[in-house]
Design an enzyme around this catalytic site. Structure first.
Site, mmCIF file in Angstrom:
data_model
loop_
_atom_site.group_PDB
_atom_site.id
_atom_site.type_symbol
_atom_site.label_atom_id
_atom_site.label_comp_id
_atom_site.label_asym_id
_atom_site.label_seq_id
_atom_site.Cartn_x
_atom_site.Cartn_y
_atom_site.Cartn_z
ATOM 1 C CG ASP A 1 -1.861 -1.128 1.276
ATOM 2 O OD1 ASP A 1 -2.164 -1.685 0.214
ATOM 3 O OD2 ASP A 1 -2.308 -1.477 2.398
HETATM 4 N N1 URA Z 1 -1.445 -6.092 3.616
HETATM 5 C C1 URA Z 1 -1.885 -4.814 3.657
HETATM 6 O O1 URA Z 1 -2.888 -4.517 4.287
HETATM 7 N N2 URA Z 1 -1.190 -3.890 2.992
HETATM 8 C C2 URA Z 1 -0.052 -4.150 2.311
HETATM 9 O O2 URA Z 1 0.558 -3.248 1.741
HETATM 10 C C3 URA Z 1 0.393 -5.487 2.293
HETATM 11 C C4 URA Z 1 -0.322 -6.436 2.945
#
Ligand code: URA
Length: 233
Positions: A102
């Site tokens: 993310d």
């Molecule tokens: N899980 C999440 O919530 N975000 C990420 O970036 C990776 C795994």
């Protein structure tokens, strides 16, 4: 015939400046003989090595320490992408991240132009473990460990595969190990336990471990052992 520094940079593994530095340091050999002249013209068929390993223009594998604030896509009209953290030589090579983090997440991202390997690493069939360090709003305990071990049920009813939760001192941080990669999975799993994630960092991806020497935004080429471990996985 082309210049030795250009030949090295064409491999996509070093910038022209890095190539010149390697050559001047005596780490580059042409047909077995060390050459310290970046401007030396080399034959297309010449065997060029760096520290004894052949340089070719085969696939590239990079480890990036993604900082928060950049997106994991290769192209975005509004946001800075992970590719913008790399030198120009790599930006032109068609690298892409094997898996996403993310925008607000940090940590290990593998960037490569090896489509078949990336496909295998991301395929649910191969169950590549991903390990995250998380900090949460709340205190994690044994019931949370059991809930994830049974398989968390997300807000929309999706059931996850069993996941590992190693609660760290104080219960406000933990290591989470996933064998799959659903959208925002770690955040959604912990939200389903009522302990929302406030910080997320990926520390391992299959056999790859985030190099502690890499600062946020830093990257390096994978070494031979790391590449072999990815293929063995
Ligand atoms: N899980 C999440 O919530 N975000 C990420 O970036 C990776 C795994």
């Amino acid at each position: 015939m082309e210049r030795l520094d250009k030949r090295l940079a064409a491999s996509g593994r070093w910038s022209r400046t890095e190539a010149k530095a390697l050559i001047k340091a005596g780490r580059v050999a042409v047909d077995g003989a060390v050459c310290r002249a970046p401007e030396q013209k080399v034959d297309d068929g010449a065997a060029v090595t760096v520290d004894g390993s052949p340089v070719d223009s085969g696939p590239v594998y990079l480890m990036l320490h993604k900082p928060a604030g950049v997106v994991s896509s290769t192209d975005d009209p509004r946001e800075a992408t992970v590719l913008s953290l790399l030198p120009e030589e790599y930006q032109k090579r068609g690298l892409f991240p094997a898996g996403r983090l993310d925008k607000d997440a940090e940590g290990l991202l593998l960037l490569t132009d090896d489509g078949p390997l990336a496909h295998r690493l991301l395929s649910p069939k191969y169950h590549v473990d991903k390990v995250y360090y998380v900090e949460v709003d709340g205190v994690l305990g044994e019931s949370d460990v059991s809930a994830l071990a049974r398989g968390a049920v997300l807000g929309d009813g999706t059931r996850c595969l069993p996941a590992g939760l190693e609660v760290l001192e104080g219960g406000r941080s933990a290591r989470v190990t996933l064998r799959e990669g659903k959208y925002h999975q770690v955040k959604r799993m912990l939200a389903s336990l009522g302990k929302p994630v406030i910080y997320l960092k990926r520390v391992a991806f299959g056999p790859l471990v985030l190099d502690p020497a890499l600062p946020k935004g830093g990257w390096r080429v994978l070494n031979l052992q790391e590449i072999e471990a990815l293929f063995r996985h």
